[in-house]
Design a protein around this motif. Sequence first.
Motif, short mmCIF file in Angstrom:
data_model
loop_
_atom_site.label_atom_id
_atom_site.label_comp_id
_atom_site.label_asym_id
_atom_site.label_seq_id
_atom_site.Cartn_x
_atom_site.Cartn_y
_atom_site.Cartn_z
N LEU A 124 57.90 -19.35 30.91
CA LEU A 124 57.40 -20.73 30.82
C LEU A 124 57.80 -21.53 32.06
O LEU A 124 57.10 -22.45 32.47
N SER A 125 58.94 -21.17 32.64
CA SER A 125 59.47 -21.94 33.77
C SER A 125 58.89 -21.51 35.11
O SER A 125 59.01 -22.24 36.09
N ILE A 126 58.28 -20.33 35.13
CA ILE A 126 57.72 -19.82 36.40
C ILE A 126 56.40 -20.53 36.70
O ILE A 126 55.56 -20.68 35.81
N ARG A 127 56.24 -20.92 37.96
CA ARG A 127 54.99 -21.60 38.34
C ARG A 127 53.85 -20.58 38.30
O ARG A 127 53.91 -19.53 38.93
N SER A 128 52.82 -20.90 37.51
CA SER A 128 51.66 -19.99 37.43
C SER A 128 50.45 -20.78 36.97
O SER A 128 50.58 -21.90 36.45
N ASP A 129 49.28 -20.19 37.17
CA ASP A 129 48.04 -20.82 36.67
C ASP A 129 47.75 -20.35 35.26
O ASP A 129 47.26 -21.10 34.43
N VAL A 130 48.01 -19.06 35.03
CA VAL A 130 47.70 -18.45 33.73
C VAL A 130 49.00 -17.84 33.17
O VAL A 130 49.67 -17.08 33.86
N LEU A 131 49.34 -18.23 31.96
CA LEU A 131 50.53 -17.70 31.29
C LEU A 131 50.08 -16.92 30.06
O LEU A 131 49.35 -17.46 29.22
N ILE A 132 50.53 -15.65 29.96
CA ILE A 132 50.13 -14.81 28.84
C ILE A 132 51.35 -14.50 27.98
O ILE A 132 52.36 -14.00 28.47
N LEU A 133 51.24 -14.81 26.70
CA LEU A 133 52.33 -14.56 25.76
C LEU A 133 51.83 -13.57 24.72
O LEU A 133 51.10 -13.93 23.80
N ASP A 134 52.17 -12.30 24.93
CA ASP A 134 51.64 -11.22 24.10
C ASP A 134 52.64 -10.90 22.98
O ASP A 134 53.57 -10.12 23.18
N GLU A 135 52.45 -11.50 21.83
CA GLU A 135 53.33 -11.33 20.66
C GLU A 135 54.78 -11.64 21.03
O GLU A 135 55.71 -11.10 20.41
N LEU A 136 54.97 -12.52 21.99
CA LEU A 136 56.31 -12.78 22.51
C LEU A 136 57.16 -13.65 21.58
O LEU A 136 58.38 -13.64 21.64
N LEU A 137 56.50 -14.42 20.72
CA LEU A 137 57.27 -15.35 19.88
C LEU A 137 57.55 -14.76 18.50
O LEU A 137 58.28 -15.37 17.71
N ASP A 138 57.00 -13.57 18.22
CA ASP A 138 57.01 -13.07 16.84
C ASP A 138 58.40 -12.72 16.31
O ASP A 138 58.59 -12.69 15.10
N GLY A 139 59.36 -12.47 17.18
CA GLY A 139 60.71 -12.14 16.72
C GLY A 139 61.65 -13.35 16.67
O GLY A 139 62.81 -13.21 16.32
N LEU A 140 61.12 -14.52 17.05
CA LEU A 140 61.97 -15.72 17.02
C LEU A 140 62.05 -16.27 15.60
O LEU A 140 61.10 -16.13 14.82
N ASP A 141 63.16 -16.92 15.27
CA ASP A 141 63.23 -17.54 13.94
C ASP A 141 62.22 -18.70 13.88
O ASP A 141 61.74 -19.19 14.91
N GLU A 142 61.91 -19.10 12.65
CA GLU A 142 60.79 -20.05 12.45
C GLU A 142 60.98 -21.36 13.22
O GLU A 142 60.05 -21.86 13.86
N GLN A 143 62.21 -21.89 13.16
CA GLN A 143 62.43 -23.18 13.84
C GLN A 143 62.19 -23.05 15.34
O GLN A 143 61.53 -23.89 15.96
N ARG A 145 60.31 -20.82 16.79
CA ARG A 145 58.87 -20.59 17.04
C ARG A 145 58.11 -21.92 17.08
O ARG A 145 57.30 -22.16 17.96
N PHE A 146 58.43 -22.81 16.15
CA PHE A 146 57.72 -24.09 16.13
C PHE A 146 58.10 -24.96 17.33
O PHE A 146 57.26 -25.68 17.86
N THR A 147 59.35 -24.87 17.76
CA THR A 147 59.75 -25.60 18.98
C THR A 147 59.00 -25.01 20.18
O THR A 147 58.54 -25.75 21.06
N ALA A 148 58.84 -23.68 20.18
CA ALA A 148 58.11 -23.02 21.27
C ALA A 148 56.66 -23.50 21.31
O ALA A 148 56.12 -23.80 22.38
N TYR A 149 56.02 -23.62 20.15
CA TYR A 149 54.63 -24.10 20.12
C TYR A 149 54.56 -25.54 20.67
O TYR A 149 53.63 -25.87 21.41
#
Length: 201
Positions: A124-143, A145-149
């Motif tokens: 998220l911190s790296i400068r880019s035009d396109v950021l791809i998150l491939d099932e990257l949040l699925d192992g985070l706890d619910e709270q 995950r919602f902060t990430a969204y």
Amino acid sequence: MTRLRVEKLTTDIFENLSFDISGPGLYGLIGRNGIGKSTLFSLLNGEVKLSKGNFSVGKVCYVPSLDIFDKYLAANDYLKLLSPKEQTEFHKNLEIMGGADFLTQKIGKYSLGMKELFTFVYVLSIRSDVLILDELLDGLDEQRRFTAYALLRQCRKEKLILLTSHNLSEVFDATDRVYILEKTSLKVIGDLATAQAQISL
Ligand SMILES: Nc1ncnc2c1ncn2[C@@H]1O[C@H](COP(=O)(O)OP(=O)(O)OP(=O)(O)O)[C@@H](O)[C@H]1O
């Protein structure tokens, strides 16, 4: 260039696949197991070579696997690869995500959630035009995950973000628009029930 254009992509798993997603935003990309989401991302990232077709995309940030991080290095070692501005951004985003006390430990000792937290904040911190998150949040706890969204919703003004998850209801809640990937198409899908029906076909 926050635009992603794919023309007539043909490989073992895709057939004449063409689509165009333009402008910054937070978009869901869903599809059945094995349909080719990760393969498509690896093509866009240049990691897998294109045999037939064309694409144009700006600077892509994509971590294809959490195993790319050396288990004998610590998260702090990877922070040294970021620019000073990106490092500031990393620490700001990490604090929003609730912080982490393991950045000096070797990555090999991290749990799945610890690796995902570090990787999410890192990309998220790296400068880019396109950021791809491939099932990257699925192992985070619910709270988390919602902060990430919530964090992604802030960044969607500057980047084109593609979020993949098999948690379809969260994808629909979190993103601006959801696309479904098939062998020959990437199409907008309007609601959760239709998506569930299509994926179970
Ligand atoms: N390491 C691999 N070696 C050989 N073939 C592979 C490998 N990874 C994927 N494939 C092939 O590529 C196809 C697409 O896989 P891919 O991982 O891109 O799908 P996906 O949509 O991301 O799946 P999932 O939702 O299960 O993560 C699979 O059907 C499989 O046949």
